[in-house]
Design a protein around this motif. Structure first.
Motif, PDB file in Angstrom:
ATOM      1  N   PRO A 125      13.908 -32.398 -55.730  1.00  0.00           N
ATOM      2  CA  PRO A 125      13.466 -33.634 -55.086  1.00  0.00           C
ATOM      3  C   PRO A 125      13.100 -33.393 -53.627  1.00  0.00           C
ATOM      4  O   PRO A 125      13.527 -32.414 -53.024  1.00  0.00           O
ATOM      5  CB  PRO A 125      14.696 -34.537 -55.191  1.00  0.00           C
ATOM      6  CG  PRO A 125      15.860 -33.603 -55.190  1.00  0.00           C
ATOM      7  CD  PRO A 125      15.385 -32.372 -55.909  1.00  0.00           C
ATOM      8  N   PRO A 126      12.322 -34.307 -53.067  1.00  0.00           N
ATOM      9  CA  PRO A 126      11.971 -34.180 -51.649  1.00  0.00           C
ATOM     10  C   PRO A 126      13.215 -34.240 -50.765  1.00  0.00           C
ATOM     11  O   PRO A 126      14.251 -34.748 -51.175  1.00  0.00           O
ATOM     12  CB  PRO A 126      11.082 -35.397 -51.394  1.00  0.00           C
ATOM     13  CG  PRO A 126      10.602 -35.814 -52.734  1.00  0.00           C
ATOM     14  CD  PRO A 126      11.693 -35.456 -53.696  1.00  0.00           C
ATOM     15  N   VAL A 127      13.070 -33.734 -49.555  1.00  0.00           N
ATOM     16  CA  VAL A 127      14.168 -33.745 -48.583  1.00  0.00           C
ATOM     17  C   VAL A 127      13.937 -34.893 -47.616  1.00  0.00           C
ATOM     18  O   VAL A 127      12.836 -35.057 -47.096  1.00  0.00           O
ATOM     19  CB  VAL A 127      14.217 -32.411 -47.797  1.00  0.00           C
ATOM     20  CG1 VAL A 127      15.231 -32.485 -46.663  1.00  0.00           C
ATOM     21  CG2 VAL A 127      14.512 -31.258 -48.724  1.00  0.00           C
ATOM     22  N   PHE A 128      14.978 -35.684 -47.411  1.00  0.00           N
ATOM     23  CA  PHE A 128      14.936 -36.723 -46.396  1.00  0.00           C
ATOM     24  C   PHE A 128      16.307 -36.767 -45.742  1.00  0.00           C
ATOM     25  O   PHE A 128      17.301 -37.021 -46.402  1.00  0.00           O
ATOM     26  CB  PHE A 128      14.591 -38.087 -46.989  1.00  0.00           C
ATOM     27  CG  PHE A 128      14.752 -39.232 -46.012  1.00  0.00           C
ATOM     28  CD1 PHE A 128      14.239 -39.147 -44.722  1.00  0.00           C
ATOM     29  CD2 PHE A 128      15.400 -40.385 -46.374  1.00  0.00           C
ATOM     30  CE1 PHE A 128      14.389 -40.191 -43.823  1.00  0.00           C
ATOM     31  CE2 PHE A 128      15.551 -41.442 -45.477  1.00  0.00           C
ATOM     32  CZ  PHE A 128      15.045 -41.349 -44.205  1.00  0.00           C
ATOM     33  N   GLN A 129      16.337 -36.511 -44.438  1.00  0.00           N
ATOM     34  CA  GLN A 129      17.590 -36.632 -43.699  1.00  0.00           C
ATOM     35  C   GLN A 129      17.366 -37.513 -42.487  1.00  0.00           C
ATOM     36  O   GLN A 129      16.339 -37.426 -41.819  1.00  0.00           O
ATOM     37  CB  GLN A 129      18.120 -35.278 -43.261  1.00  0.00           C
ATOM     38  CG  GLN A 129      18.792 -34.538 -44.387  1.00  0.00           C
ATOM     39  CD  GLN A 129      19.949 -33.696 -43.901  1.00  0.00           C
ATOM     40  OE1 GLN A 129      19.762 -32.834 -43.069  1.00  0.00           O
ATOM     41  NE2 GLN A 129      21.120 -33.964 -44.426  1.00  0.00           N
ATOM     42  N   HIS A 130      18.357 -38.354 -42.252  1.00  0.00           N
ATOM     43  CA  HIS A 130      18.337 -39.261 -41.113  1.00  0.00           C
ATOM     44  C   HIS A 130      19.427 -38.817 -40.143  1.00  0.00           C
ATOM     45  O   HIS A 130      20.565 -38.606 -40.540  1.00  0.00           O
ATOM     46  CB  HIS A 130      18.603 -40.702 -41.565  1.00  0.00           C
ATOM     47  CG  HIS A 130      18.721 -41.654 -40.420  1.00  0.00           C
ATOM     48  ND1 HIS A 130      17.623 -42.129 -39.754  1.00  0.00           N
ATOM     49  CD2 HIS A 130      19.800 -42.185 -39.807  1.00  0.00           C
ATOM     50  CE1 HIS A 130      18.017 -42.936 -38.784  1.00  0.00           C
ATOM     51  NE2 HIS A 130      19.335 -42.986 -38.792  1.00  0.00           N
ATOM     52  N   ILE A 134      22.988 -41.097 -31.537  1.00  0.00           N
ATOM     53  CA  ILE A 134      23.917 -41.891 -30.747  1.00  0.00           C
ATOM     54  C   ILE A 134      25.294 -41.881 -31.407  1.00  0.00           C
ATOM     55  O   ILE A 134      26.299 -41.605 -30.761  1.00  0.00           O
ATOM     56  CB  ILE A 134      23.414 -43.348 -30.582  1.00  0.00           C
ATOM     57  CG1 ILE A 134      22.020 -43.382 -29.964  1.00  0.00           C
ATOM     58  CG2 ILE A 134      24.412 -44.174 -29.767  1.00  0.00           C
ATOM     59  CD1 ILE A 134      21.899 -42.823 -28.573  1.00  0.00           C
ATOM     60  N   ALA A 135      25.334 -42.161 -32.696  1.00  0.00           N
ATOM     61  CA  ALA A 135      26.606 -42.218 -33.423  1.00  0.00           C
ATOM     62  C   ALA A 135      27.058 -40.844 -33.909  1.00  0.00           C
ATOM     63  O   ALA A 135      28.198 -40.677 -34.327  1.00  0.00           O
ATOM     64  CB  ALA A 135      26.486 -43.172 -34.612  1.00  0.00           C
ATOM     65  N   GLY A 136      26.141 -39.850 -33.868  1.00  0.00           N
ATOM     66  CA  GLY A 136      26.482 -38.518 -34.361  1.00  0.00           C
ATOM     67  C   GLY A 136      26.592 -38.454 -35.873  1.00  0.00           C
ATOM     68  O   GLY A 136      27.371 -37.667 -36.402  1.00  0.00           O
ATOM     69  N   GLU A 137      25.816 -39.265 -36.563  1.00  0.00           N
ATOM     70  CA  GLU A 137      25.893 -39.318 -38.022  1.00  0.00           C
ATOM     71  C   GLU A 137      24.630 -38.762 -38.662  1.00  0.00           C
ATOM     72  O   GLU A 137      23.537 -38.873 -38.108  1.00  0.00           O
ATOM     73  CB  GLU A 137      26.100 -40.756 -38.495  1.00  0.00           C
ATOM     74  CG  GLU A 137      27.399 -41.362 -38.015  1.00  0.00           C
ATOM     75  CD  GLU A 137      27.552 -42.819 -38.381  1.00  0.00           C
ATOM     76  OE1 GLU A 137      28.665 -43.338 -38.162  1.00  0.00           O
ATOM     77  OE2 GLU A 137      26.589 -43.444 -38.876  1.00  0.00           O
ATOM     78  N   ILE A 138      24.815 -38.159 -39.836  1.00  0.00           N
ATOM     79  CA  ILE A 138      23.712 -37.626 -40.621  1.00  0.00           C
ATOM     80  C   ILE A 138      23.779 -38.288 -41.984  1.00  0.00           C
ATOM     81  O   ILE A 138      24.846 -38.390 -42.590  1.00  0.00           O
ATOM     82  CB  ILE A 138      23.821 -36.099 -40.781  1.00  0.00           C
ATOM     83  CG1 ILE A 138      23.811 -35.415 -39.425  1.00  0.00           C
ATOM     84  CG2 ILE A 138      22.695 -35.566 -41.666  1.00  0.00           C
ATOM     85  CD1 ILE A 138      24.107 -33.927 -39.484  1.00  0.00           C
ATOM     86  N   GLY A 139      22.635 -38.728 -42.471  1.00  0.00           N
ATOM     87  CA  GLY A 139      22.598 -39.343 -43.791  1.00  0.00           C
ATOM     88  C   GLY A 139      21.356 -38.939 -44.536  1.00  0.00           C
ATOM     89  O   GLY A 139      20.362 -38.508 -43.951  1.00  0.00           O
ATOM     90  N   ASN A 140      21.428 -39.041 -45.853  1.00  0.00           N
ATOM     91  CA  ASN A 140      20.260 -38.802 -46.694  1.00  0.00           C
ATOM     92  C   ASN A 140      19.573 -40.118 -46.959  1.00  0.00           C
ATOM     93  O   ASN A 140      20.214 -41.160 -47.043  1.00  0.00           O
ATOM     94  CB  ASN A 140      20.674 -38.172 -48.024  1.00  0.00           C
ATOM     95  CG  ASN A 140      21.121 -36.739 -47.849  1.00  0.00           C
ATOM     96  OD1 ASN A 140      20.615 -36.031 -46.991  1.00  0.00           O
ATOM     97  ND2 ASN A 140      22.078 -36.319 -48.644  1.00  0.00           N
ATOM     98  N   GLY A 141      18.275 -40.077 -47.106  1.00  0.00           N
ATOM     99  CA  GLY A 141      17.530 -41.292 -47.382  1.00  0.00           C
ATOM    100  C   GLY A 141      17.062 -41.339 -48.818  1.00  0.00           C
ATOM    101  O   GLY A 141      17.274 -40.421 -49.598  1.00  0.00           O
TER     102      GLY A 141
END
Length: 155
Positions: A125-130, A134-141
């Motif tokens: 699948p495609p890669v999407f990272q957010h 500011i909050a120091g957070e990483i998430g997948n979309g």
């Protein structure tokens, strides 16, 4: 992915910059003049509409794109650019001295990236990272209805 996104911006200095004039979005091509980590620097003229839009509403979004990869960043620009950075920008961009006789005839601003999205549509699948810097957070979309979204590991 964060380092890939930052490197992508270093390698792709021509970006689309979105501002607002009232509630009307405005989009134009801009050039990242200098990059220090996640802070991007720009120059423009005080006579241009973009400068007035930024002064009225400093919230912006930028997009760098090539092939199947794009990096989208948002944040609030600020106008506190050190004099030595202004001089460096002017002296290291071949276009500016052709248009302006001195570095101090330009206006400068910087974008400390608050949020950044990295998309790569090449793999399946495609890669999407957010990245929320500011909050120091990483998430997948969301990458399509065929693939389950798996949360990114915390760093």
């Amino acid at each position: 992915m964060y380092e890939q996104a930052i490197q992508f911006l270093k390698d792709h200095k021509e970006i689309a910059l979105a501002t607002c004039e009232g509630n009307i979005p405005k989009l134009r091509i801009f050039q990242i003049m200098k990059q220090e980590g996640h802070v991007l620097y720009f120059a423009t003229s005080a006579k241009k509409a973009v400068w007035h839009e930024l002064r009225q509403n400093p919230n912006v979004e930028i997009l760098a794109y090539e092939g199947n990869i794009s990096v989208r960043c948002s944040g609030m620009v600020n106008f506190n650019v050190e004099d030595d950075v202004k001089r460096w920008i002017y002296n290291n961009n071949p276009v500016l001295p052709r248009l302006y006789t001195s570095y101090d005839l330009l206006e400068y601003f910087c974008l400390p990236i608050a949020e950044m999205d990295y998309y790569d549509l090449s793999p399946t699948p495609p890669v999407f990272q957010h990245f929320d810097l500011i909050a120091g957070e990483i998430g997948n979309g969301f990458v399509g209805e065929r693939y389950k979204v798996i949360p990114a590991p915390r760093q």
